[in-house]
Write a protein that holds these residues in place. Structure first.
Motif, short mmCIF file in Angstrom:
data_model
loop_
_atom_site.label_atom_id
_atom_site.label_comp_id
_atom_site.label_asym_id
_atom_site.label_seq_id
_atom_site.Cartn_x
_atom_site.Cartn_y
_atom_site.Cartn_z
N LEU A 19 16.53 53.23 19.50
CA LEU A 19 16.33 51.82 19.35
C LEU A 19 16.30 51.60 18.16
N ILE A 20 14.67 51.96 18.20
CA ILE A 20 13.98 51.18 16.79
C ILE A 20 15.31 51.37 15.92
N GLY A 21 15.68 52.17 15.31
CA GLY A 21 16.30 52.73 13.60
C GLY A 21 17.33 51.55 14.27
N ALA A 22 18.08 52.35 15.38
CA ALA A 22 19.66 50.08 15.82
C ALA A 22 18.96 49.15 15.49
N GLY A 23 18.16 48.47 16.05
CA GLY A 23 17.24 47.62 15.72
C GLY A 23 17.02 46.87 14.07
N TYR A 24 16.94 47.72 13.46
CA TYR A 24 16.82 47.85 11.71
C TYR A 24 17.76 47.47 11.08
N PHE A 25 18.10 48.96 11.59
CA PHE A 25 20.23 48.96 10.35
C PHE A 25 20.50 47.06 11.70
N GLY A 26 20.51 47.15 12.76
CA GLY A 26 21.26 46.01 13.00
C GLY A 26 20.62 44.66 12.09
N PHE A 27 18.96 44.63 11.87
CA PHE A 27 18.38 43.00 11.55
C PHE A 27 19.45 43.15 9.94
N LYS A 28 18.88 44.01 8.88
CA LYS A 28 19.53 44.39 7.65
C LYS A 28 20.84 43.73 7.70
N ILE A 29 21.92 44.38 8.71
CA ILE A 29 23.15 44.18 8.30
C ILE A 29 23.36 42.19 8.47
N ARG A 30 22.56 41.71 9.45
CA ARG A 30 22.48 40.32 9.84
C ARG A 30 21.79 39.58 8.05
N LYS A 31 20.94 40.30 7.56
CA LYS A 31 20.35 39.86 6.74
C LYS A 31 21.20 39.68 5.07
N ASN A 32 22.02 40.68 5.33
CA ASN A 32 23.61 40.83 4.41
C ASN A 32 24.35 39.70 4.59
N VAL A 33 24.48 39.80 5.99
CA VAL A 33 25.77 39.02 6.55
C VAL A 33 24.94 37.50 6.14
N GLN A 34 24.13 36.76 6.21
CA GLN A 34 23.94 35.52 5.60
C GLN A 34 23.19 34.96 4.89
N GLN A 35 23.38 36.77 3.84
CA GLN A 35 23.41 36.44 2.08
C GLN A 35 24.52 35.71 1.51
N VAL A 36 26.22 37.25 2.07
CA VAL A 36 27.31 36.89 1.94
C VAL A 36 27.53 35.43 2.38
N MET A 37 27.29 34.96 3.57
CA MET A 37 27.37 33.54 3.52
C MET A 37 27.10 31.91 3.00
N THR A 38 26.31 32.30 2.30
CA THR A 38 25.66 31.74 1.05
C THR A 38 27.26 31.17 0.15
N TYR A 39 27.52 31.89 0.25
CA TYR A 39 29.31 31.77 -0.90
C TYR A 39 30.46 31.25 -0.44
N GLU A 40 30.01 30.67 1.54
CA GLU A 40 31.20 30.37 1.55
C GLU A 40 31.96 29.23 1.43
N ASP A 41 31.05 28.75 0.87
CA ASP A 41 31.67 27.55 0.48
C ASP A 41 32.52 27.31 -0.86
#
Length: 204
Positions: A19-41
């Motif tokens: 569960l800890i590992g899944a939470g960590y990877f989920g956190f990393k994926i969310r951070k990556n998505v947020q970074q990608v979305m800065t280029y949406e416009d």
């Protein structure tokens, strides 16, 4: 009884670690998505200019796959534009060139009667891949991508001995134990883009 208790404790500990590992990877994926979305416009602007506005989310998924939005060459466009890596140092230029190339790939795939994932795989392999798939039913698959990587692309780029290297992603580990052909691009590219597109839909 002591053995049973010990086994239960080990199982509980393993579940907690999982569960800890899944939470960590989920956190990393969310951070990556947020970074990608800065280029949406900027992506929206380029897909509209190239008359493929319906593929904005696909471009964002390609950015996630290529760089996670964390390098200047967001779409790894340097080789297609200049014939070598590390020639692009501006995110806007990378998106302009990458979206233009993707639009060419989509147009060629449509004309050939191939599916969109053939066009996406061709973003990694090059546009000649579309002709290869056209002659084999018009639908991309990992099996056909492997054939092309092994028998066409890697020999063309100097790998005449079918040399491989380790590549540990869920898709590759499940498919062949985790390897790619040297100089053969990434035969799992379309599946990776598809997966990363789902991450963006869920977490943006």
């Amino acid at each position: 009884m002591r053995l049973a208790k010990a086994l239960r404790r080990i199982i509980v500990l393993l579940l907690i670690l999982l569960l800890i590992g899944a939470g960590y990877f989920g956190f990393k994926i969310r951070k990556n998505v947020q970074q990608v979305m800065t280029y949406e416009d900027l992506v929206k602007q380029e897909v509209e200019k190239n008359q493929i506005p319906e593929y904005k989310e696909l471009v964002l998924a390609i950015i996630y796959t290529e760089s996670k939005g964390r390098t200047n060459d967001l779409m790894q466009s340097s080789e297609s534009a200049y014939g070598q890596q590390h020639m692009i140092h501006d995110p806007q230029e990378s998106i302009e060139i990458g979206v233009s190339f993707l639009a060419q790939s989509i147009a060629k795939a449509d004309e050939a009667g191939c599916d969109i994932w053939t066009a996406v795989q061709a973003y990694n392999f090059g546009l000649d891949y579309i002709d290869y798939i056209k002659e084999r039913g018009g639908k991309n698959s990992v099996e056909l991508a492997e054939e092309y990587s092994k028998n066409v692309l890697s020999p063309l780029l100097g790998n005449t001995t079918q040399k491989t290297y380790r590549y540990y992603r869920p898709q590759s580990v499940l498919y062949n134990g985790g390897f790619l052909y040297s100089n053969g691009g990434n035969m799992f590219y379309a599946d990776l883009v598809k997966m990363n597109g789902q991450f963006i839909k869920w977490l943006k």
